[in-house]
Design an enzyme around this catalytic site. Structure first.
Site, PDB file in Angstrom:
ATOM      1  N   ARG A 112      22.816  52.160  99.075  1.00 31.33           N
ATOM      2  CA  ARG A 112      23.096  53.327  98.202  1.00 31.33           C
ATOM      3  C   ARG A 112      24.247  54.004  99.275  1.00 31.33           C
ATOM      4  NH1 ARG A 112      18.637  57.455  96.519  1.00 31.33           N
ATOM      5  NH2 ARG A 112      18.255  57.385  98.659  1.00 31.33           N
ATOM      6  N   THR A 126      27.730  59.055  97.309  1.00 24.01           N
ATOM      7  CA  THR A 126      27.940  59.124  95.894  1.00 24.01           C
ATOM      8  C   THR A 126      26.329  58.692  95.412  1.00 24.01           C
ATOM      9  OG1 THR A 126      28.420  56.903  95.498  1.00 24.01           O
ATOM     10  CG2 THR A 126      30.060  58.591  95.825  1.00 24.01           C
ATOM     11  N   ASP A 135      11.438  57.198 103.966  1.00 23.20           N
ATOM     12  CA  ASP A 135      12.218  56.031 103.682  1.00 23.20           C
ATOM     13  C   ASP A 135      11.410  54.734 103.885  1.00 23.20           C
ATOM     14  OD1 ASP A 135      15.568  55.159 104.102  1.00 23.20           O
ATOM     15  OD2 ASP A 135      13.902  53.527 104.278  1.00 23.20           O
ATOM     16  N   ASP A 164      12.805  51.749 106.366  1.00 20.01           N
ATOM     17  CA  ASP A 164      12.288  52.332 107.834  1.00 20.01           C
ATOM     18  C   ASP A 164      10.860  52.334 108.161  1.00 20.01           C
ATOM     19  OD1 ASP A 164      14.976  52.434 108.150  1.00 20.01           O
ATOM     20  OD2 ASP A 164      15.017  54.633 108.044  1.00 20.01           O
TER      21      ASP A 164
HETATM   22  N1  URA Z   1      14.296  55.177  99.133  1.00 21.18           N
HETATM   23  C1  URA Z   1      13.394  55.509  99.946  1.00 21.18           C
HETATM   24  O1  URA Z   1      12.855  54.631 100.734  1.00 21.18           O
HETATM   25  N2  URA Z   1      12.647  56.647  99.957  1.00 21.18           N
HETATM   26  C2  URA Z   1      12.992  57.600  98.901  1.00 21.18           C
HETATM   27  O2  URA Z   1      12.584  58.826  98.769  1.00 21.18           O
HETATM   28  C3  URA Z   1      14.074  57.245  97.998  1.00 21.18           C
HETATM   29  C4  URA Z   1      14.732  56.121  98.091  1.00 21.18           C
END
Ligand code: URA
Length: 209
Positions: free
Chosen positions: A104, A108, A200, A203
């Protein structure tokens, strides 16, 4: 009419609650994701076609249904899709696996492709796309857009969590693709993260920051 299946089974919901907790270790997060994906595999394959084969029980011959696992292709959206993959493969070990690499753009929030590899003969296969976080819906929609170019027989999309905005965006572009998710959360924040969410997913799965 776009279809969204929310897997509200108590086992899935229980494990999802544990997974969301911020103090949960990487090891435990990964284990829970694995367990949830096995439970979700059950639901997402509910209407898969079966064929009758001839077998013999200890008592007599019979014709009995089987799924042709090789016809299923799990499409893991890198990298968090990997957290869903092992559990799904444990349930359907004969399945094939494809990968889509998207990142991502943080400014943007648009999805940019860096990797795409699918098995041959996709037109004979039912694709199950794995991406735990359906947030803005941009990367989900881009992954499915790209997948449609190789024309799988059918496409289903599986996420762990979805945001209402992401679902709307995804289904505006792909009304024909049913979504399976364990929960629809409240909203996105200004960085495109799901609230309350779980942070995330990549992560937390891999212990990175
Ligand atoms: N990607 C993620 O890992 N967590 C989110 O909350 C949104 C996108």
């Amino acid at each position: 009419m776009p279809v969204v299946h929310v897997l509200d089974h108590p086992l899935v919901q229980h494990k999802l609650t544990l997974l969301r907790e911020k103090e949960r270790s990487t090891n435990s997060f990964r284990r829970l994701m694995h367990e949830i994906s096995m439970l979700m595999a059950y639901e997402v394959t509910r209407d898969m076609p079966t064929q009758l084969i001839d077998i013999e029980t200890p008592m007599e011959p019979m014709r009995s249904p089987v799924i042709d696992g090789k016809k299923i292709v799990f499409v893991s959206v890198m990298r968090a899709g990997g957290g869903f993959l092992d559990g799904m493969l444990e349930i359907i070990p004969g399945a094939r696996v494809g990968h889509v690499g998207l990142y991502r753009d943080p400014r943007t929030l648009v999805a940019v492709e860096y990797y795409f590899k699918m098995p041959d003969h996709m037109e004979e296969r039912d694709a199950i796309v794995l991406d735990p976080m359906l947030a803005t819906g941009n990367s989900a929609a881009a992954a499915v857009e790209r997948l449609k170019e190789v024309k799988p027989r059918s496409i289903r999309f599986v996420s762990l969590l979805a945001a209402p905005e992401g679902l709307q965006n995804f289904h505006a572009q792909h009304p024909d693709v049913p979504v399976y998710t364990a929960a629809i959360d409240r909203q996105l924040n200004e960085h495109g993260y799901i609230l309350p969410g779980l942070g995330d997913a990549g992560d937390r799965l891999f212990g990175t920051k």
